[in-house]
Design a protein around this motif. Structure first.
Motif, PDB file in Angstrom:
ATOM      1  N   THR A  24       0.828  -1.207   0.000  1.00 47.30           N
ATOM      2  CA  THR A  24       0.000   0.000   0.000  1.00 47.30           C
ATOM      3  C   THR A  24       0.862   1.256   0.000  1.00 47.30           C
ATOM      4  OG1 THR A  24      -1.780  -1.143   1.170  1.00 47.30           O
ATOM      5  CG2 THR A  24      -1.767   1.271   1.273  1.00 47.30           C
ATOM      6  N   LEU A  25       1.878   1.268   0.856  1.00 46.11           N
ATOM      7  CA  LEU A  25       2.740   2.444   0.944  1.00 46.11           C
ATOM      8  C   LEU A  25       3.523   2.650  -0.350  1.00 46.11           C
ATOM      9  CD1 LEU A  25       4.038   1.971   4.598  1.00 46.11           C
ATOM     10  CD2 LEU A  25       2.407   3.681   3.783  1.00 46.11           C
ATOM     11  N   ALA A  26       4.000   1.554  -0.957  1.00 49.03           N
ATOM     12  CA  ALA A  26       4.728   1.688  -2.218  1.00 49.03           C
ATOM     13  C   ALA A  26       3.817   2.251  -3.300  1.00 49.03           C
ATOM     14  CB  ALA A  26       5.303   0.341  -2.634  1.00 49.03           C
ATOM     15  N   ASP A  27       2.547   1.802  -3.325  1.00 51.48           N
ATOM     16  CA  ASP A  27       1.598   2.343  -4.306  1.00 51.48           C
ATOM     17  C   ASP A  27       1.357   3.834  -4.092  1.00 51.48           C
ATOM     18  OD1 ASP A  27       1.297  -0.100  -5.502  1.00 51.48           O
ATOM     19  OD2 ASP A  27      -0.515  -0.651  -4.403  1.00 51.48           O
ATOM     20  N   GLU A  28       1.479   4.275  -2.844  1.00 49.85           N
ATOM     21  CA  GLU A  28       1.245   5.683  -2.540  1.00 49.85           C
ATOM     22  C   GLU A  28       2.499   6.540  -2.747  1.00 49.85           C
ATOM     23  OE1 GLU A  28      -0.438   6.117   1.327  1.00 49.85           O
ATOM     24  OE2 GLU A  28      -2.164   4.825   0.905  1.00 49.85           O
ATOM     25  N   GLY A  29       3.586   5.925  -3.219  1.00 48.39           N
ATOM     26  CA  GLY A  29       4.772   6.700  -3.568  1.00 48.39           C
ATOM     27  C   GLY A  29       5.893   6.670  -2.560  1.00 48.39           C
ATOM     28  N   TYR A  30       5.790   5.837  -1.528  1.00 47.06           N
ATOM     29  CA  TYR A  30       6.890   5.724  -0.553  1.00 47.06           C
ATOM     30  C   TYR A  30       7.890   4.692  -1.059  1.00 47.06           C
ATOM     31  CZ  TYR A  30       3.917   8.362   2.632  1.00 47.06           C
ATOM     32  OH  TYR A  30       3.153   9.338   3.209  1.00 47.06           O
ATOM     33  N   HIS A  31       9.170   5.087  -1.103  1.00 46.31           N
ATOM     34  CA  HIS A  31      10.179   4.217  -1.715  1.00 46.31           C
ATOM     35  C   HIS A  31      11.393   4.008  -0.818  1.00 46.31           C
ATOM     36  CE1 HIS A  31       7.779   4.288  -5.264  1.00 46.31           C
ATOM     37  NE2 HIS A  31       7.950   5.587  -5.456  1.00 46.31           N
TER      38      HIS A  31
ATOM     39  N   ALA B 190       5.721  -4.350  -6.099  1.00 46.37           N
ATOM     40  CA  ALA B 190       4.705  -3.302  -6.014  1.00 46.37           C
ATOM     41  C   ALA B 190       4.982  -2.115  -6.917  1.00 46.37           C
ATOM     42  CB  ALA B 190       4.563  -2.825  -4.563  1.00 46.37           C
ATOM     43  N   THR B 191       6.242  -1.874  -7.263  1.00 49.64           N
ATOM     44  CA  THR B 191       6.560  -0.653  -8.005  1.00 49.64           C
ATOM     45  C   THR B 191       7.773  -0.867  -8.882  1.00 49.64           C
ATOM     46  OG1 THR B 191       7.177   1.687  -7.799  1.00 49.64           O
ATOM     47  CG2 THR B 191       7.946   0.195  -6.071  1.00 49.64           C
ATOM     48  N   THR B 192       7.829  -0.127  -9.971  1.00 55.33           N
ATOM     49  CA  THR B 192       9.011  -0.131 -10.826  1.00 55.33           C
ATOM     50  C   THR B 192       9.980   0.971 -10.441  1.00 55.33           C
ATOM     51  OG1 THR B 192       7.890   1.296 -12.438  1.00 55.33           O
ATOM     52  CG2 THR B 192       7.714  -1.082 -12.767  1.00 55.33           C
ATOM     53  N   GLU B 193       9.568   1.830  -9.511  1.00 58.54           N
ATOM     54  CA  GLU B 193      10.445   2.896  -9.066  1.00 58.54           C
ATOM     55  C   GLU B 193      11.574   2.317  -8.207  1.00 58.54           C
ATOM     56  OE1 GLU B 193      10.281   6.090  -9.847  1.00 58.54           O
ATOM     57  OE2 GLU B 193       8.573   5.716 -11.141  1.00 58.54           O
TER      58      GLU B 193
END
Length: 793
Positions: A160-167, A189-192
């Motif tokens: 959830t946090l990764a989807d919200e932009g926390y990296h 969760a993210t490609t970032e």
């Protein structure tokens, strides 16, 4: 972990946080001996399905990662799970947290934690119990009971946090155990790019360890306040490039290799191969170690043509150790395929692989290496292959006892011997200068060897110290009729090698020629007792091309820019695009309405994307074009970046034919090529604000007035690449790739005295020294010196 997070966030005072930890732990002691916990590499769905077969005797205690769960429950059920599931691992506790066992503690926990007073947090708090942002004033006794009773949803929370932009994720713990699961979750969760780290480590919970974790976050771009650690001094700017320098003080003693047993490996106690791992699914064995001139300083004493190489005798020692571990001590053959270059600063990971034994009990052996630590795409290089056997063919042991030196052998003068080897390109430092005396009887050479005193303690940990055996090979230069070293080569192929005794610090050796560049070796100790024998060793000269290729592998890697297909990304919908100019009809793109404007002041609302097409340069002097375009572009960039309302907009600068994307491709707009260098600097200072796109100069407007290349512009921006080129409908991005040494392997090309050499930064001190060197050493007569600041020297 969540109690610590709540305390750090300010939801609990330090006293209340300690109360929750201590009193919950005290309550759990009543459950000891009645349950347990185990970790499993399963998805949550797989774990749930598995637990249905246990009829409530086991519960899902925690979901840590996409394929990492913890179960807890009754002891008997847990024992059955550990017996039937091969990948289950017991956690070292004898109670069942996060299971129905905890329900018996409810009233005790609620009563003991009733005095805590949760506070509004200074830092937002996301619960792993409810997987939501939480009002921290609700973190009362009931919450901490539920936290102990129900499933920990770490995986869902991090997703959830990764989807919200926390990296960035930090596991606050005296010993991180969840960083692997956290990394797997964020990767899914993210490609970032994300960073996952702990704070301390077991048995190494020092301030230095804590600051190392903070530094890892700092170098990944997170703002870290280091001022509390400062005891004085002042901040200074780093130099604009890394300076190369040499140290002249003694290196500290090499630190011992880390204990690998805690990671499931077997410790070998060997200086070169510290760990071994028998593979579970097949009868193979892998041994591994990390080598470098920092950890093994004596290796720096072995160089060929100025390049430090792992001695061929060290490969033999690796095979000895592998054979000893596997019960196959006889080395039937070992062929060295590629030299292993040891870099001055970094380390090299070495892996020895023993295949399953064949019907005769023989094992195939390979030796590979790659840099340590390695990048994900770093390939392994194979250096040697061979065969080990359990028993050697019956042969009479040959010794060098009796009269020594043998009667009739003539002494060989060794004055200046190592100086002559150095002149031939073979540089040996003190650890390898072990040749003490030599005699020759026809083509057979006898010699006495010894290690320097400071290597004697280490010799006991080797089968046969590589530096001592390497000194035996120095006698190959004495085998000819003339005194002094001849054409010394490097070991290439060993055959029939037997090791009779270990830990030698001094040797007698006999080197007998076999013809065709091969010799047989017999080695004994100072009493004549056998130490080792080699039926055949073939030596082969190494070329400059081979050394250059080996250096190019990683030590002095040669890189080149290669344009590759950019990975596609999701195209944004509903974006507002604008174009700076007079509304060029060629700049239409499907699905995009481009608002033309003559200047930034005409944009009432900040667009999501602003296109800045640079005009095709006119025929004429490209230097004048570059100066004019870059001057105007700098002014525009300063205006663009200073406007706060454009902070969320992307500037897309379009050029045509300003870069080459393939070998031999022309750059028709040479006057625009410097624009790319200018904008790359701006991109480094202002990430994600500017995109460079080069269109194929050959594209012409289609029947609808739209340029074909522009049809691919939305896909180019969706790739997320800061620099792209559109060629024949393909979106390309630049990548650094390792180049084949090719022509460079044969050495530098001679400079044409009639040509002109361009030196950037040529009027500074270093530039002036280089210019003088080119004139005095290479005969250069025409130089063009450029500089930003004018002459220094």
């Amino acid at each position: 972990g969540e109690i610590a997070a709540a305390t750090v966030a300010g939801a609990l005072t330090l006293t209340d946080g300690a109360r929750v930890v201590a009193l919950r732990s005290q309550a759990l002691t009543t459950l000891t001996g009645h349950g347990g916990m185990a970790s499993l590499p399963l998805t949550p769905d797989q774990a749930t399905e598995l637990l249905t077969t246990y009829n409530g005797h086991l519960s899902l205690a925690a979901i840590n990662g996409p394929e990492s769960v913890v179960v807890s429950g009754d002891t008997d059920a847990l024992d059955h799970l550990l017996t039937t599931h091969p990948h289950a691992r017991r956690i070292n506790v004898d109670y069942a947290s996060h299971s129905p066992h905890v329900e018996t503690l409810r009233e005790q926990i609620l009563e003991s934690l009733a005095p805590i007073t949760p506070q509004p947090a200074r830092i937002p708090f996301h619960s792993t119990l409810d997987n939501t942002w939480t009002d921290t004033t609700t973190l009362d006794a009931t919450y901490w009971y539920r936290n102990l009773r129900h499933t920990v949803q770490l995986h869902q929370t991090v997703s959830t946090l990764a989807d919200e932009g926390y990296h960035a994720f930090i596991e606050t713990s005296p010993h991180p155990v969840l960083t692997g699961a956290l990394q797997e979750t964020t990767d899914d969760a993210t490609t970032e790019p994300t960073v996952v780290t702990g704070t301390l480590h077991r048995d190494n919970g020092t301030l230095a360890d804590f600051l190392t974790s903070a530094a890892e976050l700092h170098v990944r771009g997170l703002p870290i306040d280091f001022t509390p650690t400062h005891t004085g001094g002042r901040r200074i700017d780093l130099p604009t490039y890394a300076f190369q320098h040499d140290h002249y003080w003694l290196n500290p003693a090499a630190s011992p290799a880390p204990d690998a047993t805690g990671l499931g490996f077997d410790s070998t106690g060997h200086p070169l191969l510290g760990a071994s791992l028998p593979l579970a699914d097949e009868a193979t064995l892998v041994l591994t170690g990390v080598l470098g001139v920092r950890s093994h300083p004596w290796l720096a004493d072995h160089a060929v043509n100025g390049t430090v190489l792992l001695p061929g005798t060290a490969f033999l020692e690796l095979a000895f150790r592998a054979g000893d571990e596997a019960g196959t001590p006889h080395l039937e053959d070992l062929t060295l395929e590629a030299p292993l270059v040891l870099p001055a600063e970094n380390a090299i990971a070495v892996q020895v692989h023993l295949a399953a034994p064949d019907s005769a009990g023989r094992r195939a052996l390979t030796v590979h290496s790659r840099p340590h630590p390695a990048t994900p795409d770093q390939p392994w290089t194979r250096h040697a292959t061979g065969t080990l056997a359990a028993e050697a063919p019956q042969a009479e042991q040959d010794t060098l006892g009796g009269t020594w030196p043998p009667a009739g052998a003539e002494p060989v003068r060794l004055d200046g011997f190592y100086d002559q080897l150095a002149a031939a390109g073979y540089t040996y430092g003190p650890a390898f200068r072990g040749l003490r005396a030599a005699w020759r009887d026809g083509d057979t050479v006898y010699a006495e060897l010894s290690l320097p005193d400071d290597e004697h303690p280490a010799a006991a940990r080797y089968g046969l110290h590589p530096a001592l055996l390497d000194a035996a090979l120095h006698t190959l230069g004495l085998a000819g009729p003339a005194e002094g070293p001849g054409g010394t080569g490097l070991p290439f192929a060993w055959s029939g090698v037997r090791l009779y005794a270990t830990g030698a610090t001094a040797l007698r050796v006999r080197v007998a020629p076999l013809g065709a560049g091969s010799v047989a070796l017999t080695l004994s100790d100072n009493t004549g007792a056998p130490v080792a024998s080699v039926d055949s060793l073939t030596v082969r000269a190494i070329s400059a091309e081979q050394l250059a290729a080996a250096r190019g592998g990683w030590n002095e890697a040669l890189f080149q820019v290669e344009w590759v297909q950019a990975a596609p990304g999701p195209e944004a919908s509903g974006e507002r695009w604008a174009v700076l100019g007079e509304g060029d009809t060629r700049l239409s793109a499907p699905g995009r309405v481009l608002t033309p404007c003559a200047g930034l002041g005409e944009l009432a609302d900040a667009p999501d994307v602003l296109l800045l097409p640079l005009p095709d340069p006119p025929d004429g002097d490209p230097a004048e074009t570059a100066h004019r375009v870059c001057t105007r572009l700098v002014s525009f960039l300063q205006e663009w970046l200073a406007e706060e309302r454009f902070a969320a907009s992307r500037l897309v600068v379009l050029t045509r034919g300003a870069v080459a994307t393939a070998a031999g491709e022309d750059i028709p707009a040479l006057g625009l090529a410097p624009v790319w260098g200018l904008l790359r600097s701006a991109q480094a200072e202002h990430p994600d604000r500017i995109v460079l796109v080069d269109l194929d100069a050959r594209d012409e407007a289609g029947p609808d007035g739209a340029e074909p290349a522009l049809r691919h512009l939305p896909a180019a921006l969706a790739s997320g690449e800061p620099q792209v080129a559109v060629r024949a409908g393909a979106v390309l991005a630049p990548r650094l790739t390792r180049a084949t040494p090719g022509e460079a392997a044969a050495g530098p090309r001679p400079l044409d005295p009639e040509g002109t050499v361009l030196i950037t930064g040529g009027t500074g001190t270093l530039g002036a020294l280089l210019a003088r060197h080119l004139v005095t050493t290479h005969g250069v007569r025409h130089l063009h010196l450029t500089s930003r600041t004018g002459p220094d020297a």
